[in-house]
Every structure is written in structure tokens, then in C-alpha cells.
Design a protein around this motif. Structure first.
Motif, PDB file in Angstrom:
ATOM      1  N   MET A 195       0.848  -3.203   3.799  1.00 22.89           N
ATOM      2  CA  MET A 195      -0.051  -2.736   2.984  1.00 22.89           C
ATOM      3  C   MET A 195      -1.358  -3.266   2.787  1.00 22.89           C
ATOM      4  O   MET A 195      -2.405  -2.732   2.419  1.00 22.89           O
ATOM      5  CB  MET A 195       0.942  -2.962   1.456  1.00 22.89           C
ATOM      6  CG  MET A 195       2.115  -1.958   1.168  1.00 22.89           C
ATOM      7  SD  MET A 195       1.701  -0.242   1.103  1.00 22.89           S
ATOM      8  CE  MET A 195       1.198  -0.192  -0.641  1.00 22.89           C
ATOM      9  N   GLN A 196      -1.107  -4.736   2.847  1.00 22.62           N
ATOM     10  CA  GLN A 196      -2.581  -5.553   2.949  1.00 22.62           C
ATOM     11  C   GLN A 196      -3.452  -5.198   4.041  1.00 22.62           C
ATOM     12  O   GLN A 196      -4.572  -4.785   3.697  1.00 22.62           O
ATOM     13  CB  GLN A 196      -2.061  -6.891   2.869  1.00 22.62           C
ATOM     14  CG  GLN A 196      -1.620  -7.455   1.864  1.00 22.62           C
ATOM     15  CD  GLN A 196      -0.914  -8.827   2.064  1.00 22.62           C
ATOM     16  OE1 GLN A 196      -0.801  -9.329   3.143  1.00 22.62           O
ATOM     17  NE2 GLN A 196      -0.573  -9.642   0.995  1.00 22.62           N
ATOM     18  N   ALA A 197      -2.956  -4.748   5.257  1.00 21.75           N
ATOM     19  CA  ALA A 197      -4.038  -4.506   6.125  1.00 21.75           C
ATOM     20  C   ALA A 197      -4.537  -3.070   6.060  1.00 21.75           C
ATOM     21  O   ALA A 197      -5.908  -3.109   6.223  1.00 21.75           O
ATOM     22  CB  ALA A 197      -3.107  -4.299   7.604  1.00 21.75           C
ATOM     23  N   LEU A 198      -3.607  -2.079   5.778  1.00 24.91           N
ATOM     24  CA  LEU A 198      -4.320  -0.800   5.384  1.00 24.91           C
ATOM     25  C   LEU A 198      -5.373  -0.823   4.380  1.00 24.91           C
ATOM     26  O   LEU A 198      -5.992   0.157   4.269  1.00 24.91           O
ATOM     27  CB  LEU A 198      -3.427   0.267   5.134  1.00 24.91           C
ATOM     28  CG  LEU A 198      -2.415   0.384   6.296  1.00 24.91           C
ATOM     29  CD1 LEU A 198      -0.899   1.183   5.830  1.00 24.91           C
ATOM     30  CD2 LEU A 198      -2.929   1.246   7.291  1.00 24.91           C
ATOM     31  N   GLN A 199      -5.293  -1.699   3.408  1.00 27.53           N
ATOM     32  CA  GLN A 199      -6.596  -1.923   2.191  1.00 27.53           C
ATOM     33  C   GLN A 199      -7.478  -2.793   2.654  1.00 27.53           C
ATOM     34  O   GLN A 199      -8.153  -3.197   1.834  1.00 27.53           O
ATOM     35  CB  GLN A 199      -5.594  -2.291   0.994  1.00 27.53           C
ATOM     36  CG  GLN A 199      -4.739  -1.200   0.586  1.00 27.53           C
ATOM     37  CD  GLN A 199      -3.868  -1.608  -0.661  1.00 27.53           C
ATOM     38  OE1 GLN A 199      -4.398  -1.284  -1.784  1.00 27.53           O
ATOM     39  NE2 GLN A 199      -2.699  -2.097  -0.711  1.00 27.53           N
ATOM     40  N   ASN A 200      -7.281  -3.491   3.942  1.00 26.79           N
ATOM     41  CA  ASN A 200      -8.345  -4.400   4.319  1.00 26.79           C
ATOM     42  C   ASN A 200      -8.174  -5.641   3.647  1.00 26.79           C
ATOM     43  O   ASN A 200      -9.488  -6.381   3.288  1.00 26.79           O
ATOM     44  CB  ASN A 200      -9.756  -3.978   4.438  1.00 26.79           C
ATOM     45  CG  ASN A 200      -9.945  -3.000   5.564  1.00 26.79           C
ATOM     46  OD1 ASN A 200      -9.611  -3.474   6.816  1.00 26.79           O
ATOM     47  ND2 ASN A 200     -10.436  -1.859   5.493  1.00 26.79           N
ATOM     48  N   LEU A 201      -7.142  -5.881   2.704  1.00 24.97           N
ATOM     49  CA  LEU A 201      -6.918  -7.193   1.978  1.00 24.97           C
ATOM     50  C   LEU A 201      -6.705  -8.086   2.983  1.00 24.97           C
ATOM     51  O   LEU A 201      -5.911  -8.049   3.998  1.00 24.97           O
ATOM     52  CB  LEU A 201      -5.983  -7.122   0.980  1.00 24.97           C
ATOM     53  CG  LEU A 201      -6.120  -5.728  -0.139  1.00 24.97           C
ATOM     54  CD1 LEU A 201      -5.055  -5.554  -0.989  1.00 24.97           C
ATOM     55  CD2 LEU A 201      -7.321  -6.304  -1.043  1.00 24.97           C
ATOM     56  N   PRO A 202      -6.476  -9.590   2.583  1.00 25.85           N
ATOM     57  CA  PRO A 202      -6.223 -10.837   3.146  1.00 25.85           C
ATOM     58  C   PRO A 202      -4.706 -10.753   3.405  1.00 25.85           C
ATOM     59  O   PRO A 202      -3.876 -10.113   2.631  1.00 25.85           O
ATOM     60  CB  PRO A 202      -6.655 -11.932   2.346  1.00 25.85           C
ATOM     61  CG  PRO A 202      -7.830 -11.611   1.412  1.00 25.85           C
ATOM     62  CD  PRO A 202      -7.581  -9.942   1.246  1.00 25.85           C
ATOM     63  N   LEU A 203      -4.269 -10.790   4.875  1.00 25.63           N
ATOM     64  CA  LEU A 203      -2.976 -10.956   5.048  1.00 25.63           C
ATOM     65  C   LEU A 203      -2.328 -12.262   4.627  1.00 25.63           C
ATOM     66  O   LEU A 203      -2.809 -13.348   5.058  1.00 25.63           O
ATOM     67  CB  LEU A 203      -2.578 -10.711   6.867  1.00 25.63           C
ATOM     68  CG  LEU A 203      -3.146  -9.299   7.230  1.00 25.63           C
ATOM     69  CD1 LEU A 203      -2.485  -9.135   8.705  1.00 25.63           C
ATOM     70  CD2 LEU A 203      -2.823  -8.114   6.264  1.00 25.63           C
ATOM     71  N   THR A 204      -1.221 -12.166   3.913  1.00 26.50           N
ATOM     72  CA  THR A 204      -0.785 -13.507   3.234  1.00 26.50           C
ATOM     73  C   THR A 204       0.558 -13.949   4.050  1.00 26.50           C
ATOM     74  O   THR A 204       1.475 -13.255   4.344  1.00 26.50           O
ATOM     75  CB  THR A 204      -0.107 -13.306   1.878  1.00 26.50           C
ATOM     76  OG1 THR A 204      -1.320 -12.706   0.963  1.00 26.50           O
ATOM     77  CG2 THR A 204       0.346 -14.764   1.248  1.00 26.50           C
ATOM     78  N   ILE A 205       0.487 -14.974   4.696  1.00 28.86           N
ATOM     79  CA  ILE A 205       1.434 -15.611   5.436  1.00 28.86           C
ATOM     80  C   ILE A 205       1.995 -16.911   4.780  1.00 28.86           C
ATOM     81  O   ILE A 205       1.041 -17.757   4.156  1.00 28.86           O
ATOM     82  CB  ILE A 205       1.018 -15.843   6.989  1.00 28.86           C
ATOM     83  CG1 ILE A 205       0.715 -14.686   7.381  1.00 28.86           C
ATOM     84  CG2 ILE A 205       2.117 -16.868   7.289  1.00 28.86           C
ATOM     85  CD1 ILE A 205       0.368 -15.094   9.220  1.00 28.86           C
TER      86      ILE A 205
END
Length: 314
Positions: A195-205
Motif C-alpha cells: 500500500m505504501q509503495a503504490l502510493q509512493n509513500l515511505p516504506l516503513t520497516i
């Protein structure tokens, strides 16, 4: 095999709905039940005109009876941290009272029975990869205990119904699974990062990304579970993908599949979050002739349309 009438609890959930599809495709009649606290009728919408499928909204923690059945698949339970932290008491009840109620149905109708347990029974494991004979390293009073201990109790009561009542029970320990219909905002690794990647949001790890998981595509998992349900094995069997990925490696695969330009950010690791998770599937290979076929990259590609639709629906 001949056509059966099969009860699936948690039928509107991610895995429950895929199980319904599989059983219907084999020619069986399916009675699906769900209280919809985490499941969604959207997962079953494509079955609206299917005459061999009947859905009833009910809470299995209350006594119920859907009539004679040949088999019971008990998949009713919140499964994501977001959900079981929100409804912890309900999670404990469905793993205990709800499981007993479904076992009583199997006992009443001399039906076969399979319970969906979890790799979380191993806790933060001190044995790696995890084998079914390992008893686990679980914090019984930690924030994850409402889920972990509910599942551990359910394994005990399922085994007891086999031992004391002769119910033909089966226990699957499910490892991380993903695919279409996975809840988009459930806090699990694949759904969060997709969901984050498809919205170009930072990927939270969470943590440094070195903790591991093993990701199994949903259709592979369901095939293994159905094979187990028709076996003579009554003790727990791991069903999952034995290929181990760090969370950081998983994030990089998701960036590649989505073509996202998202950056990766790091946050503190939640309490009692397992640092390593990988099933030993030797038992499933020897007993069922089963092993997963779909690699992570292919599974993520098959899941893209689902997550894109989730974003469009926001």
C-alpha cells in the motif's frame, strides 16, 4: 472424492474465502459463516449466484447449528496485529469458546475437522527453522498473547476432542501468507509495504530490517491445507514457504514489482515481534507430497491488482 457439505467458519476472511473457492471448484457445497468483525462480504461477492454456497452471519462464540455437515474448517479468528490488539478479548474467546462450539458440531455429525492454527504458537523461536515438535517461546502476558495463547489453547482442545471423543481432527500451523483479498490496512508486512509503495509513500520497516519472514502465496497454502484435511495426521503440520526473506529484502522486491520511487524508513521494533520465522516443511513434504510453487516475485505481481483496487476504493 464424492461431493460433501462443508462448513467454513471465518468464510469472509482472506484465507476463508479462498478456501471456499477451492472447495466449490472441487464440486462441494459450502456453508460459510462469519461475524464480519474482520472479514468482508466483498470477499464473497463473486459467489452471490453460486447455488452450492450459503452464507450466514453469526458469531461462533454463541452456540449454533447449521445442520448436518461432512466436514468443518475452522478459520474464524482475527489474524493481524492491528485486529487482535483492537479486539483482544474477542480473539481469546473465538480461539476457546468458538473452537469448542465448532468441535461440538463436528462431533454431533461425525464430521471431519481442520483447525487453522498459526506459526505464532512458536513465539520468538529459539529453534530455527521451526519444526512441529518445538514447543515454542511465547510470552503468555505480552501484547501478542491474546492471539498466541488463543491459538495454543485451541490446539490443545482440538487434540482433546480427537483423544477423548474420537473426532477426526487436523491441525495446520500457517506461516505468513499473502495474495488477493489480504486486508489492505491490517498492519502485516506485505499489505503495509504494498500500500505504501503504490502510493509512493515511505516504506516503513520496523527494526533494522534484518528480521525474517517466509511468505507463502494463498493458493499454495490452501492446496496444502486441503491435502492435510484428507490425511490421517492428527498432530500439527507446518504449511508455509521455507524460503526466508529479510524484511528489507521483501521491501526491495515490492519496490521492483510496483516500480515505486518510495524511500525506506526505519522505526522501532514492536514488543515480542519475532526476529526470525521460517517453517521446516519436511513433515508436509513427506506426509502430503506438498511444497509451495509460487515464488515471491510472482505472488506479488499476482497481488498488484488487488492492492491497486484497495487504493482506488479509499
Amino acid at each position: 472424492m464424492s461431493s460433501q457439505t462443508i462448513l467454513v467458519t471465518g468464510a469472509a476472511g482472506f484465507l476463508g474465502s479462498h478456501l471456499c473457492d477451492h472447495l466449490l471448484n472441487e464440486g462441494h457445497s459450502v456453508i460459510g459463516v462469519d461475524n464480519l468483525c474482520t472479514g468482508s462480504l466483498a470477499n464473497l461477492a463473486h459467489l452471490a449466484e453460486e447455488p452450492r454456497f450459503r452464507f450466514t452471519e453469526l458469531d461462533i462464540c454463541q452456540p449454533f447449528d447449521v445442520g448436518p455437515v461432512d466436514y468443518v474448517f475452522n478459520f474464524a479468528s482475527p489474524a493481524s496485529p492491528e485486529d487482535y490488539h483492537r479486539i483482544g478479548i474477542e480473539t481469546l474467546l473465538v480461539g476457546s469458546v468458538g473452537t469448542v462450539n465448532t468441535l461440538d458440531i463436528a462431533k454431533k455429525y461425525s464430521a471431519g475437522y481442520l483447525h487453522a492454527s498459526t506459526s505464532e504458537c512458536y513465539g520468538d523461536p529459539e529453534v530455527h527453522p521451526q519444526v512441529e515438535t518445538y514447543w515454542g517461546n511465547v510470552n503468555p502476558v505480552g501484547p501478542r498473547s491474546v492471539y498466541d495463547e488463543a491459538k495454543r489453547f485451541s490446539e490443545a482442545v482440538v487434540t482433546a476432542y480427537n483423544r477423548y471423543h474420537g473426532v477426526n481432527t487436523h491441525l495446520v500451523r500457517i506461516f505468513n501468507t499473502y495474495g488477493p483479498r489480504l486486508q489492505a490496512n491490517d498492519g502485516r508486512v506485505i499489505s503495509n509495504l504494498m500500500m505504501q509503495a503504490l502510493q509512493n509513500l515511505p516504506l516503513t520497516i520496523y527494526g533494522d530490517g534484518s528480521q525474517t519472514r517466509s511468505f507463502c502465496f494463498c493458493t499454495d497454502l490452501i492446496e496444502g491445507i486441503v491435502l492435510l484435511s484428507r490425511s490421517d495426521e492428527h498432530t500439527p503440520v507446518n504449511i508455509g514457504n521455507p524460503i526466508e526473506w529479510t524484511i528489507l529484502e521483501c521491501a526491495q522486491e515490492i519496490l521492483a514489482v510496483t516500480g515505486s520511487s518510495s524511500e525506506i524508513i526505519f522505526k522501532p521494533l514492536p514488543q515480542d515481534d519475532p526476529t526470525r520465522r521460517r517453517p521446516d516443511i519436511t513433515k508436509a513434504q513427506n506426509l502430503l507430497g506438498w511444497e509451495p510453487k509460487i515464488k515471491l516475485r510472482e505472488g506479488l505481481e499476482r497481488s498488484l491488482a488487488h492492492f491497486k483496487a484497495c487504493i482506488d476504493a479509499q
